[in-house]
Design a protein around this motif. Structure first.
Motif, PDB file in Angstrom:
ATOM      1  N   PRO C  31       0.840  -1.189   0.000  1.00 49.34           N
ATOM      2  CA  PRO C  31       0.000   0.000   0.000  1.00 49.34           C
ATOM      3  C   PRO C  31       0.881   1.246   0.000  1.00 49.34           C
ATOM      4  N   GLY C  32       0.334   2.310  -0.473  1.00 48.47           N
ATOM      5  CA  GLY C  32       1.114   3.551  -0.472  1.00 48.47           C
ATOM      6  C   GLY C  32       1.917   3.646  -1.744  1.00 48.47           C
ATOM      7  N   ASP C  33       1.906   4.786  -2.319  1.00 47.93           N
ATOM      8  CA  ASP C  33       2.611   5.029  -3.551  1.00 47.93           C
ATOM      9  C   ASP C  33       4.046   5.428  -3.215  1.00 47.93           C
ATOM     10  N   PRO C  34       5.043   4.760  -3.809  1.00 45.25           N
ATOM     11  CA  PRO C  34       6.431   5.095  -3.491  1.00 45.25           C
ATOM     12  C   PRO C  34       6.722   6.581  -3.715  1.00 45.25           C
ATOM     13  N   ALA C  35       6.154   7.102  -4.776  1.00 46.02           N
ATOM     14  CA  ALA C  35       6.422   8.522  -5.077  1.00 46.02           C
ATOM     15  C   ALA C  35       5.871   9.397  -3.951  1.00 46.02           C
ATOM     16  N   MET C  36       4.689   9.016  -3.510  1.00 45.44           N
ATOM     17  CA  MET C  36       4.073   9.754  -2.418  1.00 45.44           C
ATOM     18  C   MET C  36       4.944   9.653  -1.166  1.00 45.44           C
ATOM     19  N   ALA C  37       5.407   8.437  -0.926  1.00 48.55           N
ATOM     20  CA  ALA C  37       6.227   8.231   0.255  1.00 48.55           C
ATOM     21  C   ALA C  37       7.476   9.092   0.206  1.00 48.55           C
ATOM     22  N   MET C  38       7.990   9.261  -1.012  1.00 47.49           N
ATOM     23  CA  MET C  38       9.223  10.001  -1.157  1.00 47.49           C
ATOM     24  C   MET C  38       9.035  11.501  -0.933  1.00 47.49           C
ATOM     25  N   LEU C  39       7.963  12.006  -1.497  1.00 41.25           N
ATOM     26  CA  LEU C  39       7.784  13.449  -1.435  1.00 41.25           C
ATOM     27  C   LEU C  39       7.082  13.905  -0.163  1.00 41.25           C
ATOM     28  N   GLY C  47       4.230  17.467  -9.050  1.00 40.09           N
ATOM     29  CA  GLY C  47       5.478  16.887  -8.559  1.00 40.09           C
ATOM     30  C   GLY C  47       5.391  15.368  -8.559  1.00 40.09           C
ATOM     31  N   LEU C  48       4.283  14.842  -8.070  1.00 35.13           N
ATOM     32  CA  LEU C  48       4.088  13.396  -8.006  1.00 35.13           C
ATOM     33  C   LEU C  48       4.168  12.783  -9.394  1.00 35.13           C
ATOM     34  N   ASP C  49       3.415  13.390 -10.327  1.00 33.53           N
ATOM     35  CA  ASP C  49       3.390  12.841 -11.672  1.00 33.53           C
ATOM     36  C   ASP C  49       4.775  12.813 -12.280  1.00 33.53           C
ATOM     37  N   ALA C  50       5.502  13.910 -12.084  1.00 36.54           N
ATOM     38  CA  ALA C  50       6.846  13.990 -12.652  1.00 36.54           C
ATOM     39  C   ALA C  50       7.726  12.889 -12.067  1.00 36.54           C
ATOM     40  N   LEU C  51       7.632  12.739 -10.751  1.00 35.37           N
ATOM     41  CA  LEU C  51       8.473  11.736 -10.105  1.00 35.37           C
ATOM     42  C   LEU C  51       8.086  10.323 -10.576  1.00 35.37           C
ATOM     43  N   ARG C  52       6.780  10.080 -10.660  1.00 37.10           N
ATOM     44  CA  ARG C  52       6.305   8.769 -11.135  1.00 37.10           C
ATOM     45  C   ARG C  52       6.898   8.460 -12.505  1.00 37.10           C
ATOM     46  N   LYS C  53       6.871   9.472 -13.333  1.00 38.76           N
ATOM     47  CA  LYS C  53       7.365   9.274 -14.672  1.00 38.76           C
ATOM     48  C   LYS C  53       8.870   8.961 -14.622  1.00 38.76           C
TER      49      LYS C  53
END
Ligand SMILES: Nc1ncnc2c1ncn2[C@@H]1O[C@H](COP(=O)(O)OP(=O)(O)OP(=O)(O)O)[C@@H](O)[C@H]1O
Ligand code: SF4
Ligand SMILES: [Mg+2]
Lengths: 328, 282, 313
Positions: C31-39, C47-53
Motif C-alpha cells: 500500500p502507499g505510492d512510493p512517489a508519495m512516500a518520497m515526497l 510533482g508526483l506525476d513527474a516523479l512517477r514518470k
C-alpha cells in the motif's frame, strides 16, 4: 572335547529388555558344529536364529539385549569369557559372518575392494597394497567378472547378487574356520540363490571351513547341510543329521515343516510355511506354560501343557524336545 | 490393537521426563494467557509516575519501565499475543499446507507439480524475510501477523504431508479403496489423514515453537502487533536501549519468549520420540 | 556427478527468476505510492506525476517488471528513494558485514555442533546426553536477539570484556574480529544446537545400520567402526540440512545486527522498512533470497561430491 568339534554352544540364553517386557530370544540353545561340516539352523521368522548367530559373534546390541547365561566353546576357549580385544581378533578372522540383507550390509561410502581389504590388512598384518591385491583375488574367487574394476566400485553400483558375493569374499578373505551365513539368499532372486549357494559349498570345500547356515528354507538345508537344528520360539526342538530328518522327522513341528516343502525344487516363500502349519508363532512376550508348540500341535496331550519338555537324546546323535517321545 | 499402540505411546510419552515438563509448562502458559487479567498484579498499561524504572523488588517482581508500568503484568498480558499468534498461525498454516501437500501427492500432475515447486520457492526465504514481505504488502496488525506467519509455515506442512501421503498412497489398502471406487476426498479423509496425523502433530508443536519465535522476531523488528499493546518482542525492542540502566526491561520478556518456545519444543521432541520408537528404545 | 551438477545449477535459474518475481509483485502490491512516500504529504500533483514518470511508475506493470529484471541483470538495483545513493553501492558496503557474521556463525556451529552431536550419540541416555539434549533444546528455542542481549549484558555491560556496539573500524582487522566475537557467539551457539541435534540423531540412525554391524563383524576396533564407518555416513544427512540451517541463520542475523548495531543487510532492511524506501527494501530482499538460493546450491554440490551414490550415480 572331541577334536572333530569346532564350536559348541551350551545352554545359551540371550534376552532383550524391551518396552513390552522381557524377550527370551535364545532360551537355552545347545548346538554343535563339526569341523568342515555345515549345520543348518531352521525355524520360522522371529524364533531367534539371528540372535543365536549374533550371540556367537558377541554382536548382540546391549542394551537392549544381553547374553545372560551359557557357554560358547570355540577351540577350547569360552568366547563369552574372552576380552573384547581377543574377541575382535576372532571376529572376521576365525569366525566370519554373512548377513541377510546384501543391500544394506555394505558401507555405501567405501569402495567394495577396500571393504574387503580392511579385514585382510587388519588380521593378516599385510600392507595396504597387498591387502587390496588379495581383495581382488577374493573377488575373482567368488566369481565376479572384472574383479579389478569391481573392486573400485561402490556398493550402489552393484546388484544384490554381486553384493552378496562381495560379502562372501569378505567373509572368506581371512580363511575363517567358521562362517556364519544368516539367510544369505533370502533377499535374492531365485536364480541367483542357487548360484550363491553353490558358490558357498564350493568355497567351503576349498577352504575347509565349517558353516552355520541359517534359513527358513528346508530345501536349502537338503542341498547344503549335514546336520540340522530345528528351532522354535527360542529353543532347539530337534537336532539330527539331514538324512534322518528328511527320512523320518519326529518332532511334530519338524513334521509340519517337512510337509510344507513343495514337491518340486521350487523355493517356498515364508508365508507358505506358515499356512501349512495351523496357527501362528506364539508371541515371545507371553509364551504358554508347557510346550511352546502345543497350541499348534495336533498331537498335543495333557502332559504337554504342564512343563516344558527337555531336550533328550532319543537315539545316538538325535536330540528331541517333545513329551510324545517320553522321558528316558 | 490401535488402542494398545496408543496406550503404549502414552506410556512412553509419560516416561519421557523432558516431554512431560514441556507439557505442563505449556499448560501453565496457556492458563496464564487465558486468565491474564486475574493473574497480573497490575493493569499492564497503567502508568505510575512515582515508580518509574524501579528495579525488581517485592512490589514489582520484574521491575517497571520508564512510564512506571509493571513489567510482570505486561509480560503476562504479552503471553496472549505470542500464544494466540503462534497457535492460530500454525493451525492456519497446517490446514492450507497439509491440504495442498496431500492434493499434490494425489494429483501428481501439472497442478500438483506446480504446488510443490511453489513450496520450494517459498522455502528459499528465511522465515522472517518472507513474513516481512507479506506484512509490507498487507500492513500490520494481529490478524495480518497470523496470516503472514501462517503462510510462511504452510510450505513446511505441504512438504511433510506430500512426503507421507506419497508413501501411504502406495499401500494396498488405499489401492483397494480406490479399486472399490472410493472418491478422492473420502480416501484422504478416511485413510490418509489419520495416518499422517501423528507426524503432523509432532511437527505442529515443533513449528508452533518456530512460529512463536518468528512472531517475537517480527515484533522485535517493529513489524508485530503495534504498541501500546504489550508483546514480548516489542517490550524487548523498547527495553534494549536501556540495557545498561534497566536490564530487566529486556531480559524478562526475552526469558518469557524463550520459555514459551522451549515449552513447545519440549513437547514436540517428546512426541517425536514416541512416534519413532527406533530412536527412543533402551 | 557432472550431470548432477549441471542439472542442479540449471534448476537454480527458474527458481531465482520466480523468487525475484515474487519480490517484485509483493513490493508493488504494498500500500502507499512510493512517489508519495518520497515526497511526503505536502507533495503537489504535478510533482508526483513527474516523479512517477521519472521512476517509471507510470508504465504498465509488465513493462515495469521487464525493466526490473533487465536492471537486475545489468546489476542495476536503482537508487535509494530517500538519499539518492545507488542501492548497489549501499549493498556493496553492508554485504561483507552480513557475510562475515553468518559464515563465521555457521563455521562455529559446525565446529562445535558436530563433535558434540557425536559425543552425545555415543553416550546415549546417559547424563552427558541428557544434559546435551536439554541445552540444545534451549539453544534452538532462544531467539537470536535475546541471546545477543544476554551476551551483551554479561560480557560487555557487566564484565566490560567486549565492545558494546558496531562492527569495528574499517581496515583494522583486529578491531573487526574483536567486534565480531559476541555476534558470532550469539548466532553460532544457536547453530551449534541445531547441528548438534541433527548430528546426534543421524549418528544414532547410522549406528543401527546393517553395515555398522558388518564392520564390527570384521573385527574392527570400536573406534574405527564409529569414526570410519558410522561417522562418515552420519555426516551426509547433516551436510544436506546445512543449507536449511544457513537460511535460518540468515534470518536470525537480522535481529543480531540490530542488537549489536552492526551494519549489514538486516540493519539496512529495517531502516528501509521504517522509511518506506521500497527500492532499497526490494533490493535487500532480492539479495537475501539470492544468497539463500546460492547457499543451497553450494551445499547440494558439496553433497554430490561426498556421496558416491550421487557422484557415481
Ligand atoms: N534389537 C532387538 N531389540 C528387541 N528385541 C529383539 C532385538 N533383536 C531381536 N529381538 C527379538 O528376538 C526375537 C528373535 O529375533 P531374531 O532376529 O533372532 O529372529 P530370526 O529367527 O532371525 O527371524 P528372521 O527369520 O525373521 O530373521 C524377535 O522376536 C525379537 O522380538
Ligand atoms: S510336547 Fe506335546 S505339544 Fe509339544 S510338540 Fe510334543 S506332542 Fe506337541
Ligand atoms: Mg534373522
Amino acid at each position: 572335547m572331541k577334536n572333530d568339534i569346532l564350536l559348541e554352544v551350551r545352554d545359551l540364553h540371550t534376552h532383550f529388555y524391551t518396552d513390552e517386557g522381557l524377550v527370551k530370544a535364545a532360551d537355552g540353545i545347545d548346538i554343535t558344529i563339526k569341523k568342515g561340516k555345515t549345520l543348518g539352523l531352521v525355524g520360522e521368522s522371529g524364533c531367534g536364529k539371528s540372535v543365536t548367530a549374533l550371540s556367537i559373534m558377541r554382536l548382540i546390541q546391549e542394551p537392549p539385549g544381553k547374553i545372560v547365561k551359557g557357554e560358547i566353546l570355540f577351540d577350547d576357549q569360552n568366547l563369552l569369557k574372552l576380552s573384547e580385544a581377543k574377541m575382535r581378533h576372532i571376529r572376521g578372522n576365525r569366525i566370519s559372518m554373512i548377513f541377510q540383507e546384501p543391500m544394506t550390509s555394505l558401507n555405501p561410502l567405501l569402495r567394495c575392494g577396500n571393504q574387503i581389504a580392511e579385514a585382510i590388512s587388519l588380521h593378516q598384518g599385510v600392507s595396504n597394497r597387498d591387502a587390496r591385491a588379495k581383495a581382488v583375488e577374493m573377488l575373482q574367487k567368488v566369481g565376479i567378472p572384472d574383479p579389478e574394476g569391481r573392486a573400485r566400485e561402490y556398493p550402489h553400483q552393484m546388484s544384490g547378487g554381486m553384493r552378496q558375493r562381495v560379502m562372501i569374499a569378505m567373509a572368506l578373505s581371512c580363511n575363517p574356520e567358521l562362517m556364519i551365513a544368516d539367510e544369505p539368499t533370502t533377499a535374492l532372486d531365485v536364480s541367483i540363490q542357487a548360484q550363491i549357494l553353490a558358490l558357498m559349498n564350493q568355497l567351503k570345500e576349498e577352504f575347509g571351513a565349517s558353516i552355520l547356515l541359517i534359513t527358513h528354507d528346508l530345501g536349502v538345508i537338503a542341498d547344503m547341510a549335514q546336520s540340522v537344528a530345528v528351532m522354535y520360539a527360542g529353543k532347539i526342538v530337534e537336532y539330527v543329521d539331514v538324512v534322518r530328518l528328511f527320512d523320518n522327522p519326529m518332532h511334530p513341528y519338524s513334521v509340519g515343516l517337512m510337509e510344507s516343502i513343495p514337491k518340486m525344487d521350487e523355493v517356498v516363500p515364508e508365508d507358505k510355511i506358515l499356512r501349512t502349519i495351523p496357527g501362528v508363532v506364539p508371541s515371545l512376550y507371553n509364551l504358554p506354560s508347557g510346550c511352546y508348540f502345543q497350541e499348534r500341535c495336533n498331537e498335543a496331550f495333557d502332559a504337554c501343557g504342564k512343563k516344558v519338555p527337555p531336550l533328550i537324546e532319543i537315539e545316538p546323535g538325535h536330540l528331541l524336545r517333545c513329551w510324545k517321545y517320553g522321558q528316558q | 490393537m490401535l488402542n494398545d499402540l496408543r496406550r503404549k505411546q502414552l506410556r512412553v510419552f509419560l516416561r519421557n521426563r523432558i516431554a512431560v515438563v514441556g507439557f505442563f509448562l505449556t499448560l501453565l502458559l496457556i492458563l496464564i494467557a487465558f486468565f491474564a487479567g486475574y493473574v497480573a498484579p497490575y493493569d499492564p498499561n497503567e502508568q505510575n509516575v512515582y515508580s518509574r524504572l524501579t528495579s525488581p523488588d517485592l512490589k514489582h517482581w520484574f521491575g517497571t519501565d520508564s512510564y512506571g508500568r509493571d513489567t510482570l503484568s505486561r509480560v503476562i498480558h504479552g503471553s496472549r499475543i505470542s500464544l494466540a499468534v503462534g497457535v492460530c498461525s500454525i493451525i492456519f498454516g497446517m490446514v492450507i499446507g497439509s491440504l495442498a501437500g496431500m492434493f499434490a501427492a494425489f494429483d501428481r500432475g501439472k497442478i500438483g507439480n506446480l504446488i510443490m515447486r511453489a513450496v520450494d520457492v517459498m522455502m528459499c526465504f528465511p522465515a522472517e524475510i518472507f513474513a516481512i514481505l507479506f506484512l509490507v504488502m498487507i500492513g500490520q496488525g494481529m490478524d495480518k501477523l497470523i496470516f503472514a506467519i501462517g503462510v510462511v509455515m504452510a510450505p513446511r506442512f505441504a512438504r511433510l504431508s506430500y512426503g507421507t501421503t506419497l508413501s501411504i498412497r502406495e499401500r494396498e489398502y488405499i489401492e483397494a479403496a480406490r479399486a472399490l471406487g472410493a472418491k478422492r476426498p473420502r480416501i484422504v479423509l478416511k485413510h490418509i489423514f489419520p495416518n499422517i496425523l501423528g507426524e503432523i502433530l509432532v511437527m505442529c508443536s515443533l513449528w508452533t515453537a518456530t512460529a512463536i519465535r518468528v512472531e517475537a522476531n517480527l515484533s522485535f523488528l517493529g513489524m508485530g502487533v503495534p504498541p501500546p499493546t504489550a508483546t514480548w518482542g516489542n517490550m524487548v525492542r523498547t527495553g534494549v536501549s536501556q540495557l545498561t540502566n534497566a536490564p530487566w526491561l529486556s531480559i524478562f520478556p526475552g526469558l518469557a519468549i524463550m520459555v514459551a518456545v522451549l515449552a513447545f519444543n519440549l513437547i514436540g521432541d517428546g512426541l517425536r520420540d514416541v512416534m519413532d520408537p527406533k530412536l527412543q528404545q533402551g | 556427478m557432472i550431470k548432477y551438477s549441471i542439472r542442479r545449477i540449471l534448476l537454480t535459474i527458474p527458481l531465482l527468476l520466480v523468487v525475484l518475481s515474487m519480490v517484485f509483485v509483493f513490493v508493488r502490491l504494498a500500500p502507499g505510492d512510493p512517489a508519495m512516500a518520497m515526497l511526503g504529504q505536502y507533495a503537489t500533483q504535478e510533482g508526483l506525476d513527474a516523479l512517477r514518470k521519472q521512476m517509471g511508475l507510470d508504465a504498465p506493470m509488465w513493462l515495469q517488471y521487464l525493466r526490473f529484471l533487465g536492471d537486475l541483470l545489468r546489476g542495476d538495483l536503482g537508487v535509494s528513494m530517500l538519499n539518492g545513493v545507488p542501492v548497489v553501492d549501499q549493498l556493496r558496503v553492508v554485504l561483507p558485514y552480513t557475510l562475515e557474521l553468518t559464515v563465521s556463525a555457521m563455521v562455529l556451529g559446525v565446529l562445535l555442533g558436530v563433535p558434540m552431536g557425536v559425543y552425545t550419540a555415543l553416550r546415549r541416555n546417559r547424563s552427558a546426553d541428557y544434559s546435551g539434549r536439554v541445552v540444545s533444546l534451549v539453544g534452538i528455542s532462544i531467539p537470536s536477539f535475546f541471546l545477543g542481549i544476554l551476551l551483551l549484558y554479561v560480557f560487555s555491560v557487566r564484565m566490560d570484556l567486549f565492545p558494546v556496539l558496531g562492527a569495528g573500524r574499517d581496515g583494522d582487522l583486529g578491531d573487526r574480529l574483536y567486534h565480531l566475537v559476541l555476534p558470532t557467539l550469539s548466532l553460532g551457539l544457536i547453530m551449534t544446537s541445531y547441528i548438534m541435534r541433527m548430528t546426534r540423531s543421524s549418528m544414532l540412525n547410522v549406528l543401527n545400520e546393517d553395515f555398522v554391524r558388518t564392520a564390527k563383524s570384521k573385527g574392527l576396533q570400536e573406534r574405527i567402526v564409529v569414526y570410519k564407518h558410522a561417522f562418515m555416513n552420519a555426516l551426509i544427512p547433516v551436510v544436506s540440512v546445512l543449507g536449511i540451517y544457513f537460511i535460518i541463520n540468515l534470518g536470525s542475523s537480522i535481529m543480531t545486527e540490530i542488537v549489536f548495531s552492526r551494519p549489514g543487510l538486516g540493519k539496512l532492511m529495517v531502516l528501509a522498512m521504517k522509511q518506506r524506501d521500497y527500492v532499497v527494501l526490494q533490493s535487500v530482499m532480492v539479495i537475501y533470497a539470492t544468497l539463500a538460493i546460492f547457499i543451497n546450491l553450494f551445499v547440494d554440490l558439496i553433497y554430490g561430491l561426498i556421496d558416491p551414490r550421487i557422484k557415481y550415480g
